[in-house]
Design an enzyme around this catalytic site. Structure first.
Site, PDB file in Angstrom:
ATOM      1  N   LYS B  64      23.735 -20.583  29.019  1.00 36.42           N
ATOM      2  CA  LYS B  64      24.702 -19.489  28.849  1.00 36.42           C
ATOM      3  C   LYS B  64      25.040 -19.286  27.379  1.00 36.42           C
ATOM      4  CE  LYS B  64      27.070 -20.463  33.280  1.00 36.42           C
ATOM      5  NZ  LYS B  64      28.315 -21.037  33.870  1.00 36.42           N
ATOM      6  N   GLN B 108      33.265 -24.938  32.946  1.00 35.67           N
ATOM      7  CA  GLN B 108      32.110 -25.157  33.819  1.00 35.67           C
ATOM      8  C   GLN B 108      32.538 -25.993  35.030  1.00 35.67           C
ATOM      9  OE1 GLN B 108      29.023 -23.838  33.461  1.00 35.67           O
ATOM     10  NE2 GLN B 108      28.399 -24.794  35.381  1.00 35.67           N
ATOM     11  N   ASP B 131      35.237 -15.789  33.920  1.00 32.70           N
ATOM     12  CA  ASP B 131      34.639 -16.173  35.211  1.00 32.70           C
ATOM     13  C   ASP B 131      35.364 -15.537  36.400  1.00 32.70           C
ATOM     14  OD1 ASP B 131      32.306 -17.612  35.114  1.00 32.70           O
ATOM     15  OD2 ASP B 131      33.267 -19.549  34.797  1.00 32.70           O
TER      16      ASP B 131
END
Lengths: 313, 313
Positions: B64, B108, B131
């Site tokens: 990413k 994450q 996110d």
């Protein structure tokens, strides 16, 4: 019988008597409130805000307040004029948020056109949001966290549970995707039972105005449970229902009969569907009274949460 | 052709090349960032938090960050030890929240067992929550308000849109009800296109581990689009797919072949389904690369929102 009541095909459907069920629930709540106040707590307190003078809204709020008062909830309506500004409404809500004697706050929808419904709903303290419309409570519901579930959605779930209708792995068709009814019902029905706010583990088909009628029929014909919340009179007809299925009618529409009388009807062709279904809710007397009972349930929950220091919750 | 590509039945499916599409999107984002910085703005800035040393998580985050850096996003990973306390993680997040040079924050997942994933997700400033996991952004998504859509869900939607797959009034089966993938996809697919965050107007069947296999098959056989996000290898087989349907595979599972090699596979029996479907995503090279591109899209969106005074938004 291992398969439960809805799996057999009776000559005529079991009537899911929401009025009777709501009465039972209200009796339970009344008892719980008595125990609560006997322990030295004050009565749960609910405040409704009614903006303008829409006759239907006025009737709804009155009904809710009288019923809530009857179980021991201190209930009152704050009437605001229809030309009030959004800021004035929000100031009023903030005042109730701060008032430690108030547990539940409910703003009767719809609000006047010049007012943002979203801003008003988000102004209510999430801990006092007995309608479950605050954005944080919507998020919590979506994630199956403990929250205030919108009263109509909670009414449907409670009706299903108390009527012992099985949902695990069953096919459920929900007609209507409104954010306060169809969608929260779908969220509760499809999700995992092991969550903080337990889901019902069903496969859910979410249908709406753009589902082609012939496709809707294909889905309803294999559904174990049909829940209709559209306001489309006569949407669900007998030939669309699987014999023995459970049919829950959330629609309430006021119509005028040929004789000139007004009458409340649902989305379901009740008399015909009753002959095919295994269980069915009438309109009126089905989901409606349950919804009012759920408001009391949420208010009592708010009162208990607010009285408990956060570390003990 | 009025009915569009997916309504005809080709000899073999159109491959929805997520890698190529993601490249196109990244090129667009790169151009947009160049224009943005040429106007005197600083580069968008993304910070990832990686807790512990799980190899897979490390690889994902690296991927990413490298991709984000390549389009002009200032990207960096903050590594935290696996025995860090929840409070220390949240303090770190708050520091990034306050840092006006940071636009996007990504934690994450999964976090270590002693840490509450929910608390960590809710600690991120909703305006930097690229996110889309903050409870307020979940609520906003449920209500079809403008928000950060979780990257995988957004990837699926973007893939459908850019491939010109029609959804209005279509039957879509979603397999998997996870809060970060299957559920947000369903929320976006079923809802009204006239909302602030437009829905796709499809009828959605949300299936999951408790949908009986024979029932799943009945649903998939009439689906115009099948989206599988379960991690169950080989769940979707050719006989379950309507000729010409679009099949989107969100599953990614690492398996070991009989020859002892490791290989990434999806939920769909790709080689067989390809012969029946009208359009299909490969694994790898389908939804995966699109997900990374969506992270960049969300980061640029955060940067632009944060640079615009609220009254101009």
């Amino acid at each position: 019988m291992e398969n439960g009541a809805i799996d057999c095909v009776p000559a005529t459907a079991r009537i899911l008597d929401g009025k009777q069920l709501a009465k039972e629930i209200q009796d339970e709540i009344k008892e719980e409130i008595t125990l609560w106040t006997e322990k030295g707590n004050r009565r749960p307190c609910l405040r409704a805000i009614l903006i303008g003078d829409d006759a239907a809204s006025k009737t709804y709020v009155e009904k809710k307040m009288i019923a809530s008062e009857s179980v021991g909830i201190d209930s009152d309506t704050i009437n605001l004029p229809s030309d009030i500004t959004e800021k004035e409404i929000i100031d009023k809500i903030r005042q109730l948020n701060k008032d430690s004697n108030v547990d539940g706050i409910l703003v009767q929808l719809p609000v006047p056109e010049h007012v943002s419904e979203r801003n008003v709903c988000n102004a209510v303290d999430p801990r006092k949001d007995v309608d479950g419309f605050h954005i944080i409570n919507v998020g919590r519901l979506t994630l199956n966290m403990d929250t205030f579930i919108p009263c109509t959605a909670l009414a449907v779930i409670e009706l299903i549970k108390r009527s012992e209708i099985k949902t695990f792995g069953k096919n459920i068709v929900v007609c209507g995707r409104s954010k306060n009814v169809g969608l929260p019902i779908s969220l509760l029905l499809h999700s995992d039972a092991r969550n903080e706010c337990p889901g019902m583990e069903a496969t859910v088909v979410l249908c709406h105005r753009h589902t082609p009628p012939e496709q809707l029929e294909i889905y309803t014909k294999t559904a174990d449970i049909i829940i209709s919340a559209t306001g489309v009179v006569g949407l669900i007809k007998a030939h669309m229902v699987k014999p023995g299925a459970c049919v829950i009618d959330v629609g309430i529409t006021r119509i005028t009969t040929p004789a000139g009388k007004t009458k409340l009807v649902g989305d379901v062709e009740y008399e015909n569907v009753k002959k095919v279904a295994g269980a069915i809710t009438p309109v009126p007397g089905g989901v409606g009274p349950m919804t009012v009972a759920m408001l009391m349930k949420n208010t009592l929950k708010a009162a208990k949460n607010l009285a408990t220091p956060p570390e003990q919750q």
